[in-house]
Design a protein around this motif. Sequence first.
Motif, PDB file in Angstrom:
ATOM      1  N   LYS A  66       0.828  -1.212   0.000  1.00 28.85           N
ATOM      2  CA  LYS A  66       0.000   0.000   0.000  1.00 28.85           C
ATOM      3  C   LYS A  66       0.859   1.258   0.000  1.00 28.85           C
ATOM      4  O   LYS A  66       0.387   2.339  -0.378  1.00 28.85           O
ATOM      5  CB  LYS A  66      -0.925   0.006   1.228  1.00 28.85           C
ATOM      6  CG  LYS A  66      -2.040  -1.035   1.192  1.00 28.85           C
ATOM      7  CD  LYS A  66      -2.920  -0.901   2.433  1.00 28.85           C
ATOM      8  CE  LYS A  66      -4.182  -1.753   2.308  1.00 28.85           C
ATOM      9  NZ  LYS A  66      -4.050  -3.070   2.889  1.00 28.85           N
ATOM     10  N   LEU A  67       2.119   1.147   0.420  1.00 27.47           N
ATOM     11  CA  LEU A  67       3.009   2.302   0.398  1.00 27.47           C
ATOM     12  C   LEU A  67       3.198   2.836  -1.015  1.00 27.47           C
ATOM     13  O   LEU A  67       3.389   4.034  -1.214  1.00 27.47           O
ATOM     14  CB  LEU A  67       4.362   1.945   1.008  1.00 27.47           C
ATOM     15  CG  LEU A  67       4.366   1.621   2.513  1.00 27.47           C
ATOM     16  CD1 LEU A  67       5.750   1.185   2.960  1.00 27.47           C
ATOM     17  CD2 LEU A  67       3.877   2.815   3.331  1.00 27.47           C
ATOM     18  N   LEU A 122      -5.533   2.700   9.072  1.00 22.73           N
ATOM     19  CA  LEU A 122      -6.470   1.579   9.132  1.00 22.73           C
ATOM     20  C   LEU A 122      -6.158   0.475   8.129  1.00 22.73           C
ATOM     21  O   LEU A 122      -6.801  -0.576   8.169  1.00 22.73           O
ATOM     22  CB  LEU A 122      -7.895   2.081   8.896  1.00 22.73           C
ATOM     23  CG  LEU A 122      -8.344   3.276   9.741  1.00 22.73           C
ATOM     24  CD1 LEU A 122      -9.792   3.636   9.427  1.00 22.73           C
ATOM     25  CD2 LEU A 122      -8.186   2.973  11.226  1.00 22.73           C
ATOM     26  N   SER A 123      -5.204   0.710   7.249  1.00 20.33           N
ATOM     27  CA  SER A 123      -4.840  -0.261   6.214  1.00 20.33           C
ATOM     28  C   SER A 123      -6.038  -0.635   5.349  1.00 20.33           C
ATOM     29  O   SER A 123      -6.230  -1.803   5.004  1.00 20.33           O
ATOM     30  CB  SER A 123      -4.226  -1.528   6.838  1.00 20.33           C
ATOM     31  OG  SER A 123      -3.532  -2.287   5.884  1.00 20.33           O
ATOM     32  N   GLY A 124      -6.818   0.361   4.980  1.00 20.62           N
ATOM     33  CA  GLY A 124      -8.069   0.109   4.259  1.00 20.62           C
ATOM     34  C   GLY A 124      -7.858  -0.380   2.839  1.00 20.62           C
ATOM     35  O   GLY A 124      -7.372   0.358   1.974  1.00 20.62           O
ATOM     36  N   ASN A 166      -3.531  -2.840  -3.123  1.00 13.48           N
ATOM     37  CA  ASN A 166      -3.543  -2.973  -1.663  1.00 13.48           C
ATOM     38  C   ASN A 166      -2.845  -4.212  -1.111  1.00 13.48           C
ATOM     39  O   ASN A 166      -2.811  -4.401   0.109  1.00 13.48           O
ATOM     40  CB  ASN A 166      -4.989  -2.943  -1.150  1.00 13.48           C
ATOM     41  CG  ASN A 166      -5.887  -3.894  -1.908  1.00 13.48           C
ATOM     42  OD1 ASN A 166      -5.473  -4.977  -2.316  1.00 13.48           O
ATOM     43  ND2 ASN A 166      -7.140  -3.481  -2.128  1.00 13.48           N
ATOM     44  N   GLY A 167      -2.302  -5.060  -1.963  1.00 14.94           N
ATOM     45  CA  GLY A 167      -1.619  -6.252  -1.486  1.00 14.94           C
ATOM     46  C   GLY A 167      -2.517  -7.445  -1.243  1.00 14.94           C
ATOM     47  O   GLY A 167      -2.072  -8.450  -0.664  1.00 14.94           O
ATOM     48  N   LEU A 229       6.208   2.572   9.306  1.00 15.75           N
ATOM     49  CA  LEU A 229       5.357   3.092   8.258  1.00 15.75           C
ATOM     50  C   LEU A 229       4.133   2.180   8.012  1.00 15.75           C
ATOM     51  O   LEU A 229       3.025   2.666   8.007  1.00 15.75           O
ATOM     52  CB  LEU A 229       6.124   3.197   6.923  1.00 15.75           C
ATOM     53  CG  LEU A 229       7.130   4.327   6.760  1.00 15.75           C
ATOM     54  CD1 LEU A 229       8.523   3.828   6.959  1.00 15.75           C
ATOM     55  CD2 LEU A 229       6.965   4.978   5.435  1.00 15.75           C
ATOM     56  N   LYS A 230       4.313   0.862   7.783  1.00 15.49           N
ATOM     57  CA  LYS A 230       3.166   0.054   7.379  1.00 15.49           C
ATOM     58  C   LYS A 230       3.380  -1.407   7.728  1.00 15.49           C
ATOM     59  O   LYS A 230       4.433  -1.994   7.450  1.00 15.49           O
ATOM     60  CB  LYS A 230       2.950   0.168   5.863  1.00 15.49           C
ATOM     61  CG  LYS A 230       1.654  -0.434   5.382  1.00 15.49           C
ATOM     62  CD  LYS A 230       0.480   0.433   5.768  1.00 15.49           C
ATOM     63  CE  LYS A 230      -0.833  -0.309   5.621  1.00 15.49           C
ATOM     64  NZ  LYS A 230      -1.002  -1.375   6.646  1.00 15.49           N
TER      65      LYS A 230
END
Length: 396
Positions: A66-67, A122-124, A166-167, A229-230
């Motif tokens: 997502k990065l 939120l990693s949406g 988004n992976g 970061l993620k």
Amino acid sequence: MRTMTTGARRAPSLLSGLFAMMLALALPAQAFETRASSAFVLDQGTGTVLLNKNADVPLPPASMSKLMTLYVAFEAIRDGRLRMDEELPVSQHAMDYGGSTMFLRAGERVSVEDLVRGIIVLSGNDACAVIAEALSPDGTERGFARFMTQRAAQMGMTHSTFKNSNGWPEDGHRMSMRDLALLANRLILDFPEFYPMFAEREFLFDPNESQNRYNRNPILGLGIGADGLKTGHTQEAGYGLVGSAKQGDRRVIFVVSGLQTERARAEESEAIVNWAFRQFAEKEVLKAGTRVATADIWMGDAKEVGLVPFEDLNMLLPVLGDGTVEAEIVYEGPLSAPITRGDPLAALVIRPDGLPEQTIPLVAESDVGHAGFVQRVSTVGQLLLKNLREGPEGAF
């Protein structure tokens, strides 16, 4: 400390003086034994790679990819193609994503700022799809993934291929840990105005849907300087994290993947940060203009010229253990006159134990003009006599 030279001529080494004393403090650090199946640790300021474990193997990156969606979005905002206060429509495709979501509903419109925070905190998965469809060359998430792959290659990410934004598990969706670290570094350097959002620990988008409101990054708030970061997790990828922490003037960026549990991810991430800051220190090794060697001159009004670094040399060096640091002066000689002060002439190759070698260009300390007629004749005569005495092996 050992010093060596290579090339047609050997440079007389002056490294036993100031340079040797400074580097004598650099001793090998204990290698970090990570439980991650793949890992990469980078000291941002010096560019020193502290740990590389399967870092160039393309692997499923899960939500860490997502990065790249965020990077493309930030570029669009910077270029004026997207505004933070702009509201984008939510498609049925975006709503249909499962996993981590913002609980977006098809037909509603959501501001870019909320979508960005929804991705970071939120990693949406749904938020990524909304951004993707808005920026895609053909209006589809698949088209956006192709664009991300092309943009990543332009940025030097040679082991990254995207199939979605988004992976979400999909065949061929891959990134290497080195590529993820490169991407993290670019996000920090290129978009300092947006980077503070990566340290936000909570974002409540919809009070009626509060199940997903906390940042999953386990090292935020631990007092170790972590600010991004993620995270990422799928059954295939295991638990991973693209992390960064800053202490004083130093920043460390790291990526881990393939851990078996959330707890293992948290423990490993904290341990890596502590190791990177405690076992290494940045030191001034050489000042610009400090002579480290001399090189022979052919047909010059001086027989040799000093070799000096053009800029100050700072290096990240281990602080514990024992051992030696090896340095080598490399140049092709003898050098031919004339030479102008500042001309690049040689390289200083430094090899600290347990760390990648570093190459520093060395330049001429002073001008060297052509030799006079008498000196040229004398030099040629001496060379001819030397060749007659020694045979072909003695010739240059």
